[in-house]
Design a protein around this motif. Structure first.
Motif, mmCIF file in Angstrom:
data_model
loop_
_atom_site.group_PDB
_atom_site.id
_atom_site.type_symbol
_atom_site.label_atom_id
_atom_site.label_comp_id
_atom_site.label_asym_id
_atom_site.label_seq_id
_atom_site.Cartn_x
_atom_site.Cartn_y
_atom_site.Cartn_z
ATOM 1 N N PHE A 24 53.837 34.917 36.811
ATOM 2 C CA PHE A 24 53.537 36.304 37.188
ATOM 3 C C PHE A 24 53.137 37.114 35.961
ATOM 4 N N MET A 25 53.928 36.990 34.891
ATOM 5 C CA MET A 25 53.670 37.768 33.679
ATOM 6 C C MET A 25 52.272 37.463 33.128
ATOM 7 N N LYS A 26 51.904 36.186 33.107
ATOM 8 C CA LYS A 26 50.597 35.788 32.585
ATOM 9 C C LYS A 26 49.468 36.368 33.441
ATOM 10 N N GLU A 27 49.589 36.233 34.768
ATOM 11 C CA GLU A 27 48.555 36.762 35.662
ATOM 12 C C GLU A 27 48.442 38.275 35.538
ATOM 13 N N PHE A 28 49.571 38.955 35.404
ATOM 14 C CA PHE A 28 49.555 40.409 35.271
ATOM 15 C C PHE A 28 48.837 40.805 33.984
ATOM 16 N N ARG A 29 49.151 40.130 32.878
ATOM 17 C CA ARG A 29 48.498 40.435 31.594
ATOM 18 C C ARG A 29 46.996 40.203 31.677
ATOM 19 N N ALA A 46 58.213 52.979 35.919
ATOM 20 C CA ALA A 46 58.803 54.321 35.857
ATOM 21 C C ALA A 46 57.722 55.377 35.639
ATOM 22 N N GLN A 47 56.784 55.099 34.737
ATOM 23 C CA GLN A 47 55.698 56.053 34.492
ATOM 24 C C GLN A 47 54.847 56.247 35.748
ATOM 25 N N MET A 48 54.563 55.155 36.452
ATOM 26 C CA MET A 48 53.770 55.277 37.676
ATOM 27 C C MET A 48 54.538 56.063 38.739
ATOM 28 N N HIS A 49 55.844 55.850 38.818
ATOM 29 C CA HIS A 49 56.665 56.551 39.811
ATOM 30 C C HIS A 49 56.691 58.060 39.551
ATOM 31 N N VAL A 50 56.924 58.467 38.310
ATOM 32 C CA VAL A 50 57.011 59.903 38.027
ATOM 33 C C VAL A 50 55.666 60.593 38.205
ATOM 34 N N ARG A 51 54.576 59.836 38.119
ATOM 35 C CA ARG A 51 53.251 60.412 38.365
ATOM 36 C C ARG A 51 52.889 60.391 39.843
ATOM 37 N N GLY A 52 53.817 59.911 40.687
ATOM 38 C CA GLY A 52 53.605 59.920 42.126
ATOM 39 C C GLY A 52 52.703 58.805 42.630
ATOM 40 N N LEU A 53 52.545 57.740 41.844
ATOM 41 C CA LEU A 53 51.635 56.663 42.221
ATOM 42 C C LEU A 53 52.321 55.541 42.985
ATOM 43 N N CYS A 54 53.658 55.506 42.992
ATOM 44 C CA CYS A 54 54.353 54.457 43.727
ATOM 45 C C CYS A 54 55.771 54.889 44.062
ATOM 46 N N ASP A 55 56.333 54.199 45.054
ATOM 47 C CA ASP A 55 57.701 54.449 45.479
ATOM 48 C C ASP A 55 58.278 53.154 46.023
ATOM 49 N N ASP A 56 59.518 53.203 46.516
ATOM 50 C CA ASP A 56 60.187 52.005 47.028
ATOM 51 C C ASP A 56 59.441 51.324 48.166
ATOM 52 N N ILE A 60 52.224 48.308 45.386
ATOM 53 C CA ILE A 60 51.965 48.697 44.005
ATOM 54 C C ILE A 60 50.955 47.716 43.417
ATOM 55 N N GLU A 61 49.821 48.230 43.004
ATOM 56 C CA GLU A 61 48.756 47.397 42.445
ATOM 57 C C GLU A 61 49.312 46.528 41.318
ATOM 58 N N GLY A 62 49.098 45.240 41.421
ATOM 59 C CA GLY A 62 49.578 44.298 40.426
ATOM 60 C C GLY A 62 50.928 43.690 40.761
ATOM 61 N N TYR A 63 51.665 44.343 41.675
ATOM 62 C CA TYR A 63 52.997 43.872 42.038
ATOM 63 C C TYR A 63 53.087 43.494 43.524
ATOM 64 N N GLY A 64 52.284 44.118 44.352
ATOM 65 C CA GLY A 64 52.377 43.909 45.798
ATOM 66 C C GLY A 64 53.351 44.897 46.402
#
Length: 83
Positions: A24-29, A46-56, A60-64
Motif C-alpha cells: 500500500f505504502m509503495k503504491e501510494f507514494r 488530519a490536514q485533509m480532515h481539518v480542511r473539510g476534504l474527508c471524514d469517517d 478518501i482519494e488514495g485510501y478508498g
C-alpha cells in the motif's frame, strides 16, 4: 484592513495499521505523495480532515472508503487568534 488569523485545530486520527503494509505504502507514494511512514499518513489525513476534504464516512482519494482502512477522526478543539 488586513490581519493575520491563526487557526489551530486538534484532531485525533485512528487507522488500522495492518492496512498500511509495504505494498500500500509503495503504491501510494507512486500515485500520490512521498509518504513513507504511518505517522506521515496520519498527518496527511488530519490536514485533509481539518480542511473539510474527508471524514469517517467518506471515500478518501488514495485510501478508498475510510471505514475500509479503519480511518476515524475525532475533532477535539479549534482555537482562533487574530493578530
Amino acid at each position: 484592513m488586513k490581519k493575520t488569523v491563526y487557526v489551530t485545530m486538534e484532531v485525533e486520527v485512528t487507522v488500522d495499521e495492518s492496512k498500511f503494509g509495504e505494498e500500500f505504502m509503495k503504491e501510494f507514494r507512486e500515485s500520490f505523495f512521498p509518504i513513507h511512514t504511518i505517522d506521515g499518513h496520519l498527518e496527511h489525513l488530519a490536514q485533509m480532515h481539518v480542511r473539510g476534504l474527508c471524514d469517517d464516512d467518506t471515500f478518501i482519494e488514495g485510501y478508498g472508503p475510510a471505514a475500509d482502512m479503519g480511518i476515524k477522526f475525532n475533532h477535539y478543539r479549534t482555537e482562533t487568534e487574530v493578530a
